[in-house]
Design a protein around this motif. Structure first.
Motif, mmCIF file in Angstrom:
data_model
loop_
_atom_site.group_PDB
_atom_site.id
_atom_site.type_symbol
_atom_site.label_atom_id
_atom_site.label_comp_id
_atom_site.label_asym_id
_atom_site.label_seq_id
_atom_site.Cartn_x
_atom_site.Cartn_y
_atom_site.Cartn_z
ATOM 1 N N PHE A 94 4.544 -28.152 8.070
ATOM 2 C CA PHE A 94 3.235 -28.740 8.342
ATOM 3 C C PHE A 94 2.194 -27.657 8.606
ATOM 4 N N ARG A 95 0.929 -27.990 8.314
ATOM 5 C CA ARG A 95 -0.156 -27.053 8.606
ATOM 6 C C ARG A 95 -1.187 -27.689 9.535
ATOM 7 N N THR A 96 -1.937 -26.835 10.215
ATOM 8 C CA THR A 96 -2.992 -27.278 11.118
ATOM 9 C C THR A 96 -4.260 -27.591 10.328
ATOM 10 N N PRO A 97 -4.911 -28.711 10.592
ATOM 11 C CA PRO A 97 -6.147 -29.029 9.865
ATOM 12 C C PRO A 97 -7.289 -28.116 10.278
ATOM 13 N N SER A 98 -8.239 -27.934 9.383
ATOM 14 C CA SER A 98 -9.417 -27.120 9.669
ATOM 15 C C SER A 98 -10.401 -27.909 10.527
ATOM 16 N N SER A 99 -11.368 -27.212 11.094
ATOM 17 C CA SER A 99 -12.386 -27.879 11.905
ATOM 18 C C SER A 99 -13.224 -28.828 11.042
ATOM 19 N N ASN A 100 -13.452 -28.465 9.792
ATOM 20 C CA ASN A 100 -14.194 -29.350 8.887
ATOM 21 C C ASN A 100 -13.434 -30.648 8.625
ATOM 22 N N GLU A 101 -12.121 -30.534 8.459
ATOM 23 C CA GLU A 101 -11.305 -31.737 8.271
ATOM 24 C C GLU A 101 -11.383 -32.631 9.499
ATOM 25 N N MET A 102 -11.306 -32.042 10.671
ATOM 26 C CA MET A 102 -11.354 -32.821 11.903
ATOM 27 C C MET A 102 -12.702 -33.521 12.057
ATOM 28 N N MET A 103 -13.772 -32.853 11.702
ATOM 29 C CA MET A 103 -15.103 -33.461 11.785
ATOM 30 C C MET A 103 -15.230 -34.629 10.819
ATOM 31 N N LYS A 104 -14.543 -34.552 9.690
ATOM 32 C CA LYS A 104 -14.558 -35.654 8.728
ATOM 33 C C LYS A 104 -13.944 -36.911 9.347
ATOM 34 N N TYR A 105 -12.836 -36.731 10.064
ATOM 35 C CA TYR A 105 -12.189 -37.883 10.681
ATOM 36 C C TYR A 105 -13.025 -38.442 11.832
ATOM 37 N N LYS A 106 -13.688 -37.555 12.553
ATOM 38 C CA LYS A 106 -14.575 -38.019 13.620
ATOM 39 C C LYS A 106 -15.694 -38.879 13.038
ATOM 40 N N LYS A 107 -16.246 -38.462 11.910
ATOM 41 C CA LYS A 107 -17.339 -39.212 11.268
ATOM 42 C C LYS A 107 -16.869 -40.599 10.840
ATOM 43 N N ILE A 108 -15.636 -40.704 10.349
ATOM 44 C CA ILE A 108 -15.086 -42.002 9.949
ATOM 45 C C ILE A 108 -15.032 -42.940 11.151
ATOM 46 N N ALA A 109 -14.550 -42.422 12.275
ATOM 47 C CA ALA A 109 -14.449 -43.233 13.489
ATOM 48 C C ALA A 109 -15.829 -43.636 13.994
ATOM 49 N N GLU A 110 -16.771 -42.718 13.934
ATOM 50 C CA GLU A 110 -18.150 -43.026 14.367
ATOM 51 C C GLU A 110 -18.754 -44.120 13.498
ATOM 52 N N ASP A 111 -18.515 -44.053 12.206
ATOM 53 C CA ASP A 111 -19.070 -45.056 11.292
ATOM 54 C C ASP A 111 -18.519 -46.449 11.577
ATOM 55 N N ASN A 112 -17.342 -46.512 12.199
ATOM 56 C CA ASN A 112 -16.757 -47.805 12.566
ATOM 57 C C ASN A 112 -17.046 -48.184 14.007
ATOM 58 N N GLY A 113 -18.009 -47.500 14.622
ATOM 59 C CA GLY A 113 -18.501 -47.938 15.936
ATOM 60 C C GLY A 113 -17.928 -47.224 17.138
ATOM 61 N N PHE A 114 -17.027 -46.297 16.942
ATOM 62 C CA PHE A 114 -16.453 -45.578 18.077
ATOM 63 C C PHE A 114 -17.429 -44.501 18.552
ATOM 64 N N GLU A 115 -17.614 -44.418 19.852
ATOM 65 C CA GLU A 115 -18.519 -43.447 20.438
ATOM 66 C C GLU A 115 -17.794 -42.379 21.266
ATOM 67 N N ASN A 116 -16.745 -42.813 21.939
ATOM 68 C CA ASN A 116 -15.997 -41.894 22.800
ATOM 69 C C ASN A 116 -14.857 -41.274 21.986
ATOM 70 N N ILE A 117 -15.172 -40.212 21.276
ATOM 71 C CA ILE A 117 -14.204 -39.562 20.388
ATOM 72 C C ILE A 117 -13.982 -38.131 20.855
ATOM 73 N N ILE A 118 -12.734 -37.769 21.025
ATOM 74 C CA ILE A 118 -12.385 -36.423 21.482
ATOM 75 C C ILE A 118 -11.551 -35.746 20.408
ATOM 76 N N LEU A 119 -11.992 -34.598 19.952
ATOM 77 C CA LEU A 119 -11.222 -33.797 19.013
ATOM 78 C C LEU A 119 -10.469 -32.725 19.774
ATOM 79 N N ILE A 120 -9.195 -32.611 19.488
ATOM 80 C CA ILE A 120 -8.358 -31.621 20.182
ATOM 81 C C ILE A 120 -7.671 -30.742 19.138
#
Length: 279
Positions: free
Chosen positions: A253-279
């Motif tokens: 397995f490999r670690t995702p890049s910061s850009n990949e993580m931001m993409k997933y955060k944007k998906i969650a935000e678009d579905n109404g989530f506000e309290n999102i923590i990236l680790i």
């Protein structure tokens, strides 16, 4: 009585505020990326770890492993050589004994979180501990893989303030490949807990090229979007890291890049989530 892997007296990552965190032994999932694989199994007293212990803190007496905590240097050799994904460094505690252990922490902690392994495998202990914690004015959280049917346990839910739920994959086949188990109960729990205001947090570990991460983030946030007006559910999106992962997965397995993580955060935000923590 429960088999306890460890107690952390001060944690700021196992729920809101400063909390005591209790980690129970045994899990019914076998996640390929598990960062604590030594919590999955239960010691079978095979003795494989005894001769490998550099501090001579382990011995085999009357067919059982004896751990001398005073000699232990916590090098983790024992858990690395264990063929059963277990640890000899566990203790049996009653709920009362756990409360005695954390009694000095009470002025400084907001609550108690019980994790694992999978803590619901020791459900009776969990319910008793939470009842005692409530009597001390502590909030109570469960950290769970979602395999337990919370909807059928009103007694436990009455003393539990919330559940931090792992949503490892939305697709059932992908979930089975990762964990060895179906996710049907996990998704049912997500809805049930959200409906009743008990879903404290959901969490997804992002493993690029191995899991349908985009689908998981989109589908679970879409599923839970109708309940966000009742309670803003925290979504912790976690980047896979190699530390603690057993072979051969630590090399696959490999670690995702910061850009990949931001993409997933944007998906969650678009579905109404506000309290999102990236680790």
């Amino acid at each position: 009585m429960a088999i306890v892997n460890k107690i952390i007296h001060s944690s700021v990552v196992d729920g809101p505020g400063n909390r005591a965190a209790v980690f129970l032994q045994k899990c019914n999932f076998k996640c390929s990326y598990c960062h604590n694989p030594e919590t999955i199994g239960q010691c079978v007293q095979c003795g494989a770890c005894v001769e490998k212990c550099p501090a001579k803190a382990l011995s085999l007496k009357d067919g059982k492993i004896v751990w001398d905590e005073d000699k232990c240097c916590e090098c983790d050799t024992c858990i690395h050589v264990c063929p059963h994904m277990s640890s000899p460094r566990v203790k049996d505690y009653t709920a009362e004994q756990i409360m005695e252990q954390i009694a000095p922490d009470l002025p400084y902690i907001r609550g108690i979180t019980v994790s694992g392994g999978e803590c619901t495998l020791q459900r009776d202990f969990l319910a008793e501990l939470f009842l005692l914690a409530k009597q001390q004015g502590l909030s109570t959280l469960i950290d769970s893989n979602g395999s337990y049917d919370f909807s059928q346990d009103a007694e436990l839910m009455n003393v539990c303030d919330g559940v931090m739920l792992d949503v490892k994959a939305f697709d059932c086949d992908a979930h089975k490949k990762l964990t060895g188990m179906s996710n049907e109960q996990v998704l049912k729990n997500a809805v049930y807990l959200a409906e009743h205001g008990k879903l404290e947090e959901i969490r997804t570990v992002i493993v690029p090229d191995q899991l349908p991460n985009e689908d998981t983030v989109f589908q679970i946030t879409k599923l839970l979007k109708p309940y966000l007006d009742k309670k803003q559910i925290r979504y912790k999106i976690i980047a896979y890291r190699q530390f603690g992962v057993r072979s051969p997965y630590d090399q696959i397995f490999r670690t995702p890049s910061s850009n990949e993580m931001m993409k997933y955060k944007k998906i969650a935000e678009d579905n109404g989530f506000e309290n999102i923590i990236l680790i």
